[in-house]
Design a protein around this motif. Structure first.
Motif, PDB file in Angstrom:
ATOM      1  N   SER A  37       0.727  -1.130   0.070  1.00 50.20           N
ATOM      2  CA  SER A  37      -0.027  -0.065   0.158  1.00 50.20           C
ATOM      3  C   SER A  37       0.977   1.198   0.026  1.00 50.20           C
ATOM      4  O   SER A  37       0.417   2.340  -0.853  1.00 50.20           O
ATOM      5  N   VAL A  38       2.007   1.183   0.568  1.00 52.32           N
ATOM      6  CA  VAL A  38       2.839   2.290   0.734  1.00 52.32           C
ATOM      7  C   VAL A  38       3.399   2.342  -0.751  1.00 52.32           C
ATOM      8  O   VAL A  38       3.584   3.588  -1.319  1.00 52.32           O
ATOM      9  N   GLY A  39       3.751   1.405  -1.460  1.00 53.68           N
ATOM     10  CA  GLY A  39       4.454   1.368  -2.689  1.00 53.68           C
ATOM     11  C   GLY A  39       3.274   1.969  -3.792  1.00 53.68           C
ATOM     12  O   GLY A  39       3.538   2.911  -4.519  1.00 53.68           O
TER      13      GLY A  39
ATOM     14  N   GLY B 161       0.652   3.744  -3.039  1.00 52.36           N
ATOM     15  CA  GLY B 161       0.538   5.437  -2.673  1.00 52.36           C
ATOM     16  C   GLY B 161       1.527   6.007  -3.159  1.00 52.36           C
ATOM     17  O   GLY B 161       1.240   7.292  -3.512  1.00 52.36           O
ATOM     18  N   LEU B 162       2.718   5.960  -3.015  1.00 53.18           N
ATOM     19  CA  LEU B 162       3.940   6.617  -3.676  1.00 53.18           C
ATOM     20  C   LEU B 162       3.664   6.576  -5.179  1.00 53.18           C
ATOM     21  O   LEU B 162       3.993   7.821  -5.713  1.00 53.18           O
ATOM     22  N   LEU B 163       3.127   5.642  -5.822  1.00 55.51           N
ATOM     23  CA  LEU B 163       3.342   5.768  -7.206  1.00 55.51           C
ATOM     24  C   LEU B 163       2.094   6.564  -7.665  1.00 55.51           C
ATOM     25  O   LEU B 163       2.166   7.453  -8.463  1.00 55.51           O
ATOM     26  N   TYR B 164       0.956   6.580  -6.977  1.00 55.78           N
ATOM     27  CA  TYR B 164       0.111   7.415  -7.380  1.00 55.78           C
ATOM     28  C   TYR B 164       0.205   8.848  -6.921  1.00 55.78           C
ATOM     29  O   TYR B 164      -0.076   9.694  -7.666  1.00 55.78           O
ATOM     30  N   ASN B 165       0.875   8.966  -5.886  1.00 61.20           N
ATOM     31  CA  ASN B 165       1.674  10.271  -5.549  1.00 61.20           C
ATOM     32  C   ASN B 165       2.207  11.265  -6.474  1.00 61.20           C
ATOM     33  O   ASN B 165       2.319  12.039  -6.983  1.00 61.20           O
ATOM     34  N   ILE B 166       3.095  10.288  -7.112  1.00 57.26           N
ATOM     35  CA  ILE B 166       4.085  10.772  -8.129  1.00 57.26           C
ATOM     36  C   ILE B 166       3.321  11.210  -9.379  1.00 57.26           C
ATOM     37  O   ILE B 166       3.719  12.012  -9.894  1.00 57.26           O
ATOM     38  N   CYS B 167       2.327  10.203  -9.776  1.00 58.31           N
ATOM     39  CA  CYS B 167       1.852  10.339 -11.029  1.00 58.31           C
ATOM     40  C   CYS B 167       0.675  11.376 -11.074  1.00 58.31           C
ATOM     41  O   CYS B 167       0.541  12.251 -11.863  1.00 58.31           O
TER      42      CYS B 167
ATOM     43  N   VAL C  32      -1.389  13.633  -5.620  1.00 59.10           N
ATOM     44  CA  VAL C  32      -2.556  13.517  -4.335  1.00 59.10           C
ATOM     45  C   VAL C  32      -2.007  12.627  -3.352  1.00 59.10           C
ATOM     46  O   VAL C  32      -1.268  11.843  -3.467  1.00 59.10           O
ATOM     47  N   GLN C  33      -2.100  13.379  -2.183  1.00 53.72           N
ATOM     48  CA  GLN C  33      -1.625  12.736  -1.089  1.00 53.72           C
ATOM     49  C   GLN C  33      -2.577  11.679  -0.745  1.00 53.72           C
ATOM     50  O   GLN C  33      -3.944  11.687  -0.625  1.00 53.72           O
ATOM     51  N   THR C  34      -2.086  10.465  -0.453  1.00 55.62           N
ATOM     52  CA  THR C  34      -2.789   9.230  -0.299  1.00 55.62           C
ATOM     53  C   THR C  34      -2.816   8.952   1.447  1.00 55.62           C
ATOM     54  O   THR C  34      -1.716   9.449   2.207  1.00 55.62           O
ATOM     55  N   VAL C  35      -3.730   8.096   1.880  1.00 60.54           N
ATOM     56  CA  VAL C  35      -3.489   7.875   3.527  1.00 60.54           C
ATOM     57  C   VAL C  35      -2.990   6.555   3.549  1.00 60.54           C
ATOM     58  O   VAL C  35      -3.103   5.467   2.761  1.00 60.54           O
ATOM     59  N   LYS C  36      -2.598   6.227   4.762  1.00 58.51           N
ATOM     60  CA  LYS C  36      -2.017   4.945   5.073  1.00 58.51           C
ATOM     61  C   LYS C  36      -3.087   3.862   5.142  1.00 58.51           C
ATOM     62  O   LYS C  36      -4.025   4.232   6.142  1.00 58.51           O
ATOM     63  N   MET C  37      -3.007   2.971   4.451  1.00 58.21           N
ATOM     64  CA  MET C  37      -4.210   1.875   4.749  1.00 58.21           C
ATOM     65  C   MET C  37      -3.899   1.017   6.034  1.00 58.21           C
ATOM     66  O   MET C  37      -4.940   0.385   6.542  1.00 58.21           O
ATOM     67  N   VAL C  38      -2.801   0.495   6.352  1.00 56.71           N
ATOM     68  CA  VAL C  38      -2.592  -0.367   7.325  1.00 56.71           C
ATOM     69  C   VAL C  38      -1.596   0.393   8.375  1.00 56.71           C
ATOM     70  O   VAL C  38      -0.511   0.984   7.846  1.00 56.71           O
ATOM     71  N   ASN C  39      -2.213   0.140   9.803  1.00 55.23           N
ATOM     72  CA  ASN C  39      -1.061   0.877  10.707  1.00 55.23           C
ATOM     73  C   ASN C  39      -0.575  -0.006  11.614  1.00 55.23           C
ATOM     74  O   ASN C  39      -0.843   0.115  13.047  1.00 55.23           O
ATOM     75  N   ASN C  40       0.161  -0.881  11.309  1.00 59.90           N
ATOM     76  CA  ASN C  40       0.946  -1.999  12.164  1.00 59.90           C
ATOM     77  C   ASN C  40      -0.092  -2.799  13.054  1.00 59.90           C
ATOM     78  O   ASN C  40       0.024  -2.486  14.232  1.00 59.90           O
ATOM     79  N   PRO C  41      -0.908  -3.342  12.492  1.00 62.39           N
ATOM     80  CA  PRO C  41      -2.023  -4.069  13.399  1.00 62.39           C
ATOM     81  C   PRO C  41      -1.668  -4.980  14.427  1.00 62.39           C
ATOM     82  O   PRO C  41      -2.178  -5.019  15.338  1.00 62.39           O
ATOM     83  N   MET C  42      -0.781  -5.831  13.904  1.00 61.60           N
ATOM     84  CA  MET C  42      -0.283  -6.793  14.590  1.00 61.60           C
ATOM     85  C   MET C  42       0.493  -6.527  16.084  1.00 61.60           C
ATOM     86  O   MET C  42       0.023  -7.360  17.101  1.00 61.60           O
ATOM     87  N   PHE C  43       0.986  -5.482  16.117  1.00 60.80           N
ATOM     88  CA  PHE C  43       1.686  -5.134  17.620  1.00 60.80           C
ATOM     89  C   PHE C  43       1.238  -3.930  18.049  1.00 60.80           C
ATOM     90  O   PHE C  43       1.950  -3.842  19.423  1.00 60.80           O
TER      91      PHE C  43
ATOM     92  N   ASN D 248      -7.468  -1.351   8.944  1.00 60.41           N
ATOM     93  CA  ASN D 248      -7.904  -0.535   7.583  1.00 60.41           C
ATOM     94  C   ASN D 248      -8.605   0.713   8.358  1.00 60.41           C
ATOM     95  O   ASN D 248     -10.021   0.969   8.300  1.00 60.41           O
ATOM     96  N   PRO D 249      -7.853   1.802   8.399  1.00 60.35           N
ATOM     97  CA  PRO D 249      -8.326   3.030   9.118  1.00 60.35           C
ATOM     98  C   PRO D 249      -8.988   3.889   8.203  1.00 60.35           C
ATOM     99  O   PRO D 249     -10.213   4.581   8.356  1.00 60.35           O
ATOM    100  N   HIS D 250      -9.011   3.959   6.755  1.00 60.76           N
ATOM    101  CA  HIS D 250      -9.752   4.613   5.804  1.00 60.76           C
ATOM    102  C   HIS D 250     -11.270   4.111   5.846  1.00 60.76           C
ATOM    103  O   HIS D 250     -11.901   4.715   5.737  1.00 60.76           O
ATOM    104  N   MET D 251     -11.397   2.813   5.864  1.00 61.50           N
ATOM    105  CA  MET D 251     -12.618   2.418   5.757  1.00 61.50           C
ATOM    106  C   MET D 251     -13.336   2.537   7.056  1.00 61.50           C
ATOM    107  O   MET D 251     -14.632   3.103   7.308  1.00 61.50           O
ATOM    108  N   HIS D 252     -12.697   2.352   8.290  1.00 62.40           N
ATOM    109  CA  HIS D 252     -13.206   3.131   9.669  1.00 62.40           C
ATOM    110  C   HIS D 252     -13.773   4.383   9.563  1.00 62.40           C
ATOM    111  O   HIS D 252     -14.813   4.899  10.025  1.00 62.40           O
TER     112      HIS D 252
END
Length: 94
Positions: free
Chosen positions: A35-37, A39-45, A48-59, A73-77
């Motif tokens: 998702s970072v990759g 988002g970075l590609l979308y930002n370059i093209c 547009v600033q993207t939101v982080k899709m996953v926030n280290n949920p395991m730990f 999935n904070p965006h869906m929340h």
């Protein structure tokens, strides 16, 4: 009685639990980095600033609802939270 090789007690063996934990960790890391990759590609093209899709949920999660709602999935929340607020306001107006 279970004739299947994965009977009820085998599901809670240390090997089985560690295998599931490692697979969940790999899935989480893969989703985070992909998702970072993307988002970075979308930002370059599109510049547009993207939101982080996953926030280290395991730990960093403190509860299952924190895991699913705020870390996985904070965006869906946020989308669901906004929709609930707007639908509640619309119902009160009518």
């Amino acid at each position: 009685e279970f004739d299947h090789p994965y009977d009820f007690m085998n599901m809670f063996s240390v090997n089985h639990l560690m295998n599931n934990f490692i697979m969940a960790l790999l899935l989480s890391v893969t989703l985070d980095h992909s998702s970072v990759g993307v988002g970075l590609l979308y930002n370059i093209c599109y510049q547009v600033q993207t939101v982080k899709m996953v926030n280290n949920p395991m730990f960093t999660s403190k509860s299952p609802s924190d895991f699913w709602g705020r870390k996985w999935n904070p965006h869906m929340h946020n989308c669901l939270e906004v929709n609930i607020v707007f639908s509640t306001l619309l119902l009160k107006e009518n």
